[in-house]
Design an enzyme around this catalytic site. Sequence first.
Site, PDB file in Angstrom:
ATOM      1  CB  THR A   1      -0.746  -0.201   1.162  1.00 46.46           C
ATOM      2  OG1 THR A   1      -1.760  -1.301   0.942  1.00 46.46           O
ATOM      3  CG2 THR A   1      -1.863   0.866   1.181  1.00 46.46           C
TER       4      THR A   1
ATOM      5  CE  LYS B   1      -5.764  -1.034  -1.172  1.00 47.61           C
ATOM      6  NZ  LYS B   1      -6.316  -0.050  -0.389  1.00 47.61           N
TER       7      LYS B   1
HETATM    8  C1  FMN Z   1     -12.383   0.032   7.853  1.00 46.17           C
HETATM    9  C2  FMN Z   1     -11.186  -0.166   6.475  1.00 46.17           C
HETATM   10  C3  FMN Z   1     -10.043  -0.341   7.003  1.00 46.17           C
HETATM   11  C4  FMN Z   1      -9.100  -0.436   5.928  1.00 46.17           C
HETATM   12  N1  FMN Z   1      -7.601  -0.577   6.000  1.00 46.17           N
HETATM   13  C5  FMN Z   1      -6.746  -1.077   4.855  1.00 46.17           C
HETATM   14  C6  FMN Z   1      -6.201  -1.000   5.501  1.00 46.17           C
HETATM   15  O1  FMN Z   1      -5.427  -2.082   6.102  1.00 46.17           O
HETATM   16  N2  FMN Z   1      -5.252  -1.529   4.039  1.00 46.17           N
HETATM   17  C7  FMN Z   1      -4.965  -0.950   2.905  1.00 46.17           C
HETATM   18  O2  FMN Z   1      -3.952  -0.859   2.252  1.00 46.17           O
HETATM   19  N3  FMN Z   1      -5.909  -0.385   2.467  1.00 46.17           N
HETATM   20  C8  FMN Z   1      -7.494  -0.372   3.829  1.00 46.17           C
HETATM   21  N4  FMN Z   1      -8.429  -0.134   3.710  1.00 46.17           N
HETATM   22  C9  FMN Z   1      -8.868   0.452   1.907  1.00 46.17           C
HETATM   23  C10 FMN Z   1      -9.235  -0.988   0.963  1.00 46.17           C
HETATM   24  O3  FMN Z   1      -8.774  -1.067   1.278  1.00 46.17           O
HETATM   25  C11 FMN Z   1     -10.253  -0.132   0.053  1.00 46.17           C
HETATM   26  O4  FMN Z   1      -9.215   0.948  -0.961  1.00 46.17           O
HETATM   27  C12 FMN Z   1     -11.129   0.216   0.350  1.00 46.17           C
HETATM   28  O5  FMN Z   1     -11.967   0.086   0.776  1.00 46.17           O
HETATM   29  C13 FMN Z   1     -12.050   0.529  -1.448  1.00 46.17           C
HETATM   30  O6  FMN Z   1     -12.802   0.863  -1.036  1.00 46.17           O
HETATM   31  P1  FMN Z   1     -14.296   0.318  -1.136  1.00 46.17           P
HETATM   32  O7  FMN Z   1     -14.464  -0.255   0.487  1.00 46.17           O
HETATM   33  O8  FMN Z   1     -15.749   1.776  -0.810  1.00 46.17           O
HETATM   34  O9  FMN Z   1     -14.693  -0.958  -1.190  1.00 46.17           O
HETATM   35  C14 FMN Z   1      -9.235  -0.490   4.456  1.00 46.17           C
HETATM   36  C15 FMN Z   1     -10.518   0.373   4.170  1.00 46.17           C
HETATM   37  C16 FMN Z   1     -11.936   0.605   5.398  1.00 46.17           C
HETATM   38  C17 FMN Z   1     -13.096   0.722   4.877  1.00 46.17           C
END
Ligand code: FMN
Length: 380
Positions: free
Chosen positions: A156, A252
Amino acid sequence: MAAPLTIADLKKLAQRRVPKMFFDYADSGAWTESTYRANESDFSEIKLRQRVLVDMTNRTLETTMIGQKVSMPVALAPTGMTGMQHADGEMLAARAAEEFGVPFTLSTMSICSIEDVASVTTRPFWFQLYVMRDKDFVLDLIRRAKAARCSALVLTADLQILGQRHKDLRNGLSAPPKLTAKHIWQMATRPLWCLDMLQTKRRYFGNIVGHAKNVANVASVPKFAHEQFDPRLSWTDVAWIKEQWGGPLIIKGILDPEDAKAAADTGADAIIVSNHGGRQLDGAPSSISMLPSIVDAVGHRIEVHLDGGIRSGQDVLKAVALGAKGTYIGRPFLYGLGAMGKDGVTLALDIIRKEMDITMALCGKRDINDVDASIISGRG
Ligand SMILES: Cc1cc2nc3c(=O)[nH]c(=O)nc-3n(C[C@H](O)[C@H](O)[C@H](O)COP(=O)(O)O)c2cc1C
């Protein structure tokens, strides 16, 4: 409430079952949340082209992401603290994904550890890496992901500094939750969540506590997270990580064609067009609006994936039509998990699968691998 038919139904159920601070953690974006909203609403601007009187039998959604077979082009996105939406959340979601035939991506900031997830799965999952200042800890995470036979590393790139999310600050979010009157009240009003949570030992960041230096116990985690995310992370570090990992690498958090070119130059296997679900740079464009220019810039050199705002199978189909080889869902599976545990994750995937399958047929296609921009009729 009647049986959930949509991701929005699962969201409502999750809100009733998950304590407010954790439901809000999932349902939040940075600052004004404008990018969070745009991620969803920009999908509805894209119109599909209806085709009729074509053979619709024998349809398939099966394809590959980074050369790995998937039953549909939808992976579970890495999400932190998933084990706070439901006890043992990462283990349950990983098993649901495995049974469904789609990849599960475990976050560095998960509650269940890499080893916990490996202990309940039989096929390889993917591991998402946040790069910390402590390079020994990073190397140890990579070693543990290899030992667990993870089949891709998702690096990420868009969260070396945390975007401010007002709800989390107002709620005083932490894992495990603090025991103030407000937090106790939020949990006491969600008794089923509490019952499940009392039956598991996994209530803190399982990849960190006991592994990172000076984090022997739960109380040291917030300080660790604040100090450890490395704001100097650069493309040179990506080369170092690629070398240490030695397997399939996905970068990412790419939202700009120039960054996409730099990512392709690293020799990574795929990029994810993403703005972290609108949780980082508020005011950035939606993921789907940036997909075409990024595919134009690097689609011939590297696999392009997308996440952000997918709430239906139609959204997945639109992303595939615009050049995404795969997509990821974050909140849709978290809502399923919060609402109904493992069955809810399966249901979220199934809702998306059915919508995608029928929509594809109504667009006159039978094979997801034949879906291209010809199924888009325009915008507006
Ligand atoms: C509650 C939550 C926690 C997240 N934690 C991480 C994480 O630890 N690492 C990461 O790369 N992305 C994290 N993300 C981003 C997600 O990987 C992803 O990019 C995003 O949720 C996509 O959008 P959507 O929720 O509309 O599907 C998180 C997203 C949410 C909603």
